[in-house]
Design a protein around this motif. Structure first.
Motif, PDB file in Angstrom:
ATOM      1  N   GLY A 322       0.838  -1.195   0.000  1.00  0.00           N
ATOM      2  CA  GLY A 322       0.000   0.000   0.000  1.00  0.00           C
ATOM      3  C   GLY A 322       0.865   1.235   0.000  1.00  0.00           C
ATOM      4  N   ALA A 326      -0.242   4.232   4.813  1.00  0.00           N
ATOM      5  CA  ALA A 326      -1.496   3.465   4.844  1.00  0.00           C
ATOM      6  C   ALA A 326      -1.635   2.658   6.124  1.00  0.00           C
ATOM      7  CB  ALA A 326      -1.572   2.541   3.636  1.00  0.00           C
ATOM      8  N   LYS A 328       0.723   0.036   7.072  1.00  0.00           N
ATOM      9  CA  LYS A 328       1.158  -1.350   6.849  1.00  0.00           C
ATOM     10  C   LYS A 328       1.947  -1.896   8.032  1.00  0.00           C
ATOM     11  CE  LYS A 328       3.366  -0.158   3.116  1.00  0.00           C
ATOM     12  NZ  LYS A 328       3.010   1.274   3.073  1.00  0.00           N
ATOM     13  N   THR A 422       6.124  -5.958   4.642  1.00  0.00           N
ATOM     14  CA  THR A 422       5.402  -4.735   4.287  1.00  0.00           C
ATOM     15  C   THR A 422       6.217  -4.005   3.238  1.00  0.00           C
ATOM     16  OG1 THR A 422       6.414  -3.166   5.844  1.00  0.00           O
ATOM     17  CG2 THR A 422       4.658  -4.581   6.693  1.00  0.00           C
ATOM     18  N   ARG A 424       5.816  -1.144  -0.458  1.00  0.00           N
ATOM     19  CA  ARG A 424       4.971  -0.406  -1.394  1.00  0.00           C
ATOM     20  C   ARG A 424       4.930  -1.092  -2.748  1.00  0.00           C
ATOM     21  NH1 ARG A 424       7.033   5.638   0.504  1.00  0.00           N
ATOM     22  NH2 ARG A 424       6.879   5.147   2.727  1.00  0.00           N
ATOM     23  N   PRO A 436      -3.422  -6.059  -0.519  1.00  0.00           N
ATOM     24  CA  PRO A 436      -3.460  -4.594  -0.608  1.00  0.00           C
ATOM     25  C   PRO A 436      -3.973  -3.987   0.701  1.00  0.00           C
ATOM     26  CG  PRO A 436      -4.542  -5.631  -2.497  1.00  0.00           C
ATOM     27  CD  PRO A 436      -4.329  -6.701  -1.477  1.00  0.00           C
ATOM     28  N   VAL A 437      -3.339  -2.927   1.144  1.00  0.00           N
ATOM     29  CA  VAL A 437      -3.776  -2.211   2.345  1.00  0.00           C
ATOM     30  C   VAL A 437      -4.395  -0.891   1.875  1.00  0.00           C
ATOM     31  CG1 VAL A 437      -3.103  -1.189   4.537  1.00  0.00           C
ATOM     32  CG2 VAL A 437      -1.974  -3.281   3.724  1.00  0.00           C
ATOM     33  N   PRO A 438      -5.712  -0.809   1.799  1.00  0.00           N
ATOM     34  CA  PRO A 438      -6.364   0.393   1.263  1.00  0.00           C
ATOM     35  C   PRO A 438      -6.470   1.473   2.335  1.00  0.00           C
ATOM     36  CG  PRO A 438      -8.017  -1.207   1.905  1.00  0.00           C
ATOM     37  CD  PRO A 438      -6.682  -1.842   2.192  1.00  0.00           C
ATOM     38  N   SER A 592       2.974   1.749  -5.257  1.00  0.00           N
ATOM     39  CA  SER A 592       1.822   2.159  -4.444  1.00  0.00           C
ATOM     40  C   SER A 592       1.605   3.668  -4.446  1.00  0.00           C
ATOM     41  CB  SER A 592       1.966   1.640  -3.003  1.00  0.00           C
ATOM     42  OG  SER A 592       1.922   0.242  -2.965  1.00  0.00           O
ATOM     43  N   GLU A 595      -3.358   3.941  -7.332  1.00  0.00           N
ATOM     44  CA  GLU A 595      -4.245   2.800  -7.111  1.00  0.00           C
ATOM     45  C   GLU A 595      -4.754   2.265  -8.444  1.00  0.00           C
ATOM     46  OE1 GLU A 595      -6.383   3.194  -2.792  1.00  0.00           O
ATOM     47  OE2 GLU A 595      -7.438   3.973  -4.519  1.00  0.00           O
TER      48      GLU A 595
END
Length: 989
Positions: A322, A326, A328, A422, A424, A436-438, A592, A595
């Motif tokens: 992400g 975000a 993570k 973790t 990007r 994905p970490v939105p 990242s 999107e």
């Protein structure tokens, strides 16, 4: 060795000099093609991205030529099609690469060795090592970056494989001695004629040479000592140990490691119970590395935590991906704490500068002894062993290659290991599961909310909690809407929300909202202990951009001109002139920074603002490229809307509505010479779309202003713009302006001889006359339009003219003629695939049924029309259908249902600006309230009358009897009540 083996199919040989071999022998390749073969072979079967190729030493200038030469060589080797090119990069089929076959064989060997099947393991090791043609892999080719690291790893793998093979041979010899039950002193008798003696002697000779090559590699001394003991006895083994002691003292100034000393002591005692492995203490769990303790609670990530847990149960490598900020790291720590059983290690890689330093950083974090003779990967693998371990690698984005390589190696050697990373960007390792970490969820609306409402959404709750912690007081109830607006402006990005919350001791929420739109410096952490990459949103973005080339960074900056989401073609349009290659979009997505979702892309608002701040002098070029692209999109979609493919055109324009408005604003403001008459062209291309969407005022304003700015535009363009302005003015009930625009357009088209366009103007004039109740004039215009369309062979145009003729007929009260025309049109439009016109035919037939008194048929037709209009998202049609459905309910005595339909119709017509239909709906509502509230009914009727007087449109003929009856009934009802003259309150219709 493979030199003497017959090649049955083409091979890509990397285990020695780089070579492409076919059935007839080596296939010559030029230097560039050989280097490309080597790089692609190292990642056989995987796509190697354009940036990765460049990093590995491939010259992008000669890449096309080298790829063509390589493809030709592969074809000559019998491997046609083995080289594949994709939008994201290139790959070579892995099944032909000797290095990958070697690694497959090596995995089988290690699996059999772990299972205790030493004979099978040795056979697999022999087959694996036989693939090597020399000790130096990829010999004769100069590599860089990750490819050079991969080549070194391959060479080290051969060294370990040989040691593991020797270990298997010595274990078998030791097993033979143990099976005899005789003491080592009698080994000659025990081993006489036993193959183990010969194996140990061969191993000892090979290991002597191996120790000479790697004198500081303790594992080789251990194996040599064991082989010497088994083949030559304790005295010889003692001599080996003494040589090792001298070597380590002379070259390192240290003693050999504990394992070698323990093995020497066992050999001195003649104890081979644990040989060839050195005696060890009882197995212990690997040391623990404490997980960081978060200072704040984790909000809104419960479902994501469950998903991560499920992924870790099914996959051994899980990567949280992400944008910076975000959350993570916070999420990974929570996920690691939720795991039951395994030892959890946490390694922060944010300060590591080079991918090659990843293993040593992990080893250092774990407190493992630094041994120049031991690869850090070996040390980590030895520490993990077969234990269940969860390794959390934090901040991998700038070390993707190093982290991916380490993950592949450790997971192959440590069956109980799982890795949670973790980053990007994905690590691109085998069997990697990417999560994905939105951003955090936001409220659906930013108006009319309470603090209690905000507490149910993660993004706004995060702000409320952090703001109270910073300021020491809760956010005021009156700021609820501002909080929702602020979190929407920040796109739910946790870092941005926390930085904004840090401003609350000094600024109100509304002040923060106003300032962040123009000043990104506001979002700055006041905490000096915060890591630099998290002190501002800009720093988080910059830390991602540092991993990209300057050309790709320039492309990223240009993406700031997009309002809302965009597709790959639009991104390509603004990429032109940046120098970035076609993979640039993939690169910023993988970083990242952008999107991606179902073929659409977007920048989170805080990231977009930073990109816009970086854009500076590039703004005109970027906005002009953006506007030119969307002008092409609009003109192409407009042709669909005016033809048979309306749904396709609508879909394209709806997806890009925000970008189209941004393009319109830029073309009107800057009027770039690179896009001549761009504002006039775009306003014209969007007119039909705005008509369908109900944006009458906006589109008419664009056209009027653009026509005024370009009095000398080409006649055809001005004619088209004037025709569309006429259509929109008619829809807004400005009939004089509509007639004037239509006259201008008709004159232009006649001068140009464009008969089809002239017919369209006649239809607009017919509609103007119809709404002014000039039915004969309307029919004349529409009949003329239909005749011209027949002359031009335009079947769709003819059908639309005939339908409008039917519309005019039923408004005039000529229901028989209306139904005849409308039935034919319905069949026509269904065959031609014109969805909107087909819905209109249903609605008009429903109106005919209504005024003939067939309410059941009217209901059926109007409900079908309403359903189709709603599916198309056509507000004008939805408003009309509700209007007529309300009249049906009135006819059947269901006033409450009539009011529901009429209220929906009124709201729609007021929104789009259709005052003609607004007046008719008000007149119908007057009838709804005639009995229960005659005063209100009279006011509604009076409002309708004023509108009709202002726009110059009397009550349609078919509606007049009902409206007159309502007015008469109200006059009678209010004759004794109203303080005003009844005639003034209810004008005659």
């Amino acid at each position: 060795m493979t030199d003497g083996l017959r090649v049955r199919q083409g091979q890509v040989r990397l285990l020695g000099p780089v070579e492409l071999a076919g059935q007839g022998g080596p296939v010559p390749l030029a230097t560039g093609a050989r280097r490309l073969l080597a790089v692609l072979g190292l990642r056989g079967g995987e796509i190697v991205g354009w940036a990765q190729l460049s990093e590995a030493g491939i010259d992008p200038v000669t890449l096309d030529r080298d790829a063509a030469a390589l493809a030709g060589g592969l074809a000559r080797a019998g491997l046609r099609g083995a080289l594949q090119t994709r939008a994201s990069g290139m790959r070579v089929a892995g099944r032909y690469v000797d290095a990958l076959r070697y690694q497959d064989e090596l995995r089988r060997a290690r699996s059999r060795r772990a299972a205790g099947d030493l004979s099978a393991a040795v056979a697999h090791y022999d087959r694996a090592l036989a693939r090597w043609r020399s000790e130096v892999p990829l010999d004769g080719v100069t590599l860089a970056g990750w490819a050079a690291t991969e080549a070194k790893r391959l060479r080290d793998s051969r060294t370990r494989a040989r040691e593991e093979r020797w270990d298997c041979l010595l274990r078998r010899a030791a097993d033979a001695i143990r099976a005899s039950g005789a003491p080592v002193a009698d080994r000659a008798a025990v081993l006489a004629g036993i193959q183990a003696t010969a194996a140990a002697e061969v191993a000892a000779a090979e290991l002597e040479a191996g120790v000479a090559r790697h004198p500081l590699r303790e594992r080789r001394w251990e194996l040599l000592l064991t082989a010497t003991l088994l083949s030559h006895g304790r005295a010889a083994a003692r001599s080996v140990f003494q040589r090792a002691v001298r070597t380590f003292a002379d070259q390192l100034g240290v003693e050999p490691g504990e394992r070698l000393r323990a093995l020497a002591a066992a050999a001195e005692r003649g104890d081979i119970a644990e040989l060839p492995e050195a005696p060890r203490p009882e197995p212990r769990a690997p040391r623990r590395v404490a997980l960081p303790v978060p200072l704040t609670s984790l909000l809104g990530r419960e479902a994501l935590l469950d998903d991560i847990g499920a992924r870790l149960a099914a996959h051994r490598l899980v990567t949280l991906v992400g944008p910076g900020g975000a959350g993570k790291t916070r999420l990974a720590i929570a996920a690691a704490r939720a795991e039951d059983g395994p030892v959890a290690w946490f390694v922060d890689l944010s300060v590591v500068e080079r991918p090659g330093l990843v293993p040593s950083t992990v080893a250092e974090t774990l407190g493992l002894r630094e041994d120049p003779g031991l690869d850090p990967l070996d040390a980590i693998a030895e520490e993990i062993g077969t234990h269940d371990v969860l390794l959390v690698l934090d901040n991998c984005e700038h070390l993707v290659t190093g982290c991916g390589e380490m993950a592949r190696e450790l997971l192959a050697r440590c069956p109980g290991l799982r890795i949670l990373a973790t980053s990007r960007a994905p690590l691109r390792a085998e069997d990697e599961s990417v999560v994905p970490v939105p951003p955090l969820p936001l409220p659906a609306t930013a108006a009319g909310l309470t603090l209690a409402d905000l507490a149910t959404h993660a993004a706004t709750r995060l702000f409320l909690e952090r703001a109270q912690a910073r300021s020491g007081r809760p956010v005021p109830e009156g700021s609820a809407d501002a909080v929702a607006q602020l979190c929407a402006e920040l796109d739910g990005l946790p870092l941005a929300i926390e930085l904004a919350a840090a401003r609350t001791p000094l600024l109100s929420v509304s002040e923060i909202v106003a300032r962040i739109r123009t000043d990104q410096r506001l979002l700055h952490s006041p905490d000096p202990t915060t890591p630099p990459r998290h002190r501002t949103v800009a720093a988080a973005v910059e830390s991602s951009l540092e991993q990209l080339t300057p050309d790709v960074q320039r492309f990223f900056d240009r993406l700031a001109v997009f309002a809302g989401s965009f597709d790959a073609a639009a991104a390509d349009a603004v990429r032109a002139g940046t120098g970035a290659d076609p993979t640039a979009l993939d690169q910023v997505v993988n970083a990242s920074l952008v999107e991606a979702n179902a073929g659409r892309y977007r920048l989170l608002m805080p990231i977009r603002r930073h990109a816009l701040a970086r854009l500076h002098a590039e703004v005109p070029a970027a906005r002009t490229a953006h506007a030119a692209h969307y002008l092409r999109v609009a003109e192409s979609a407009d042709a669909d809307l005016r033809g048979h493919a309306q749904e396709a055109g609508l879909s394209r324009l709806r997806a890009d509505a925000a970008n189209l408005r941004a393009a319109m604003a830029w073309l009107a403001e800057a009027r770039p010479t690179a896009v001549p008459y761009g504002d006039l062209r775009l306003a014209t291309a969007l007119a039909m779309f705005c008509r369908v969407e109900g944006h009458y005022r906006e589109a008419r304003g664009w056209l009027a202003a653009a026509l005024a700015r370009h009095p000398r535009a080409p006649a055809l363009l001005r004619g088209a713009a004037a025709a569309d302005a006429a259509m929109l003015a008619m829809l807004l009930c400005d009939y004089p302006a509509a007639a004037e625009y239509a006259g201008t357009a008709r004159a232009a088209y006649r001068a140009l001889g464009d008969r089809r366009a002239e017919a369209r103007v006649e239809m607009i004039l017919g509609s103007v006359a119809r709404e002014r109740a000039q039915y004969e004039a309307s029919a004349a215009h529409l009949d003329k339009a239909a005749a011209i369309y027949v002359e031009c062979g335009d079947e769709l145009g003819e059908a639309r003219a005939v339908q409008l003729r039917g519309f005019t007929a039923w408004l005039a009260g000529d229901f028989d003629r209306a139904e005849l025309r409308l039935r034919a049109c319905r069949r026509w439009f269904e065959r031609l695939g014109d969805a909107e016109a087909a819905a209109s035919a249903l609605m008009n037939l429903g109106a005919v049924a209504l005024y003939r008194g067939d309410t059941d048929r009217a209901t059926s037709l109007l409900d079908a029309a309403l359903e189709r209009y709603a599916a198309l998202g056509f507000p004008e049609g939805v408003g009309w259908a509700h209007n007529l459905r309300g009249l049906v309910e009135l006819r059947t005595g269901r006033a409450d249902r009539a009011e529901e339909h009429l209220a929906l119709s009124l709201a729609t017509h007021r929104k789009v600006g259709d005052r003609w239909r607004t007046a008719s709906v008000l007149e119908a509502l007057a009838e709804v309230h005639r009995r229960d509230d005659p005063t209100r009914a009279a006011e509604l009727l009076a409002d309708a009358g004023r509108i009709r007087e202002e726009i110059g449109a009397p009550v349609p003929a078919c509606e007049r009897p009902d409206t007159e009856a309502t007015a008469a009934a109200l006059r009678a009802a209010l004759a004794d009540r109203s303080p005003l003259p009844v005639r003034a309150l209810i004008p005659p219709v």
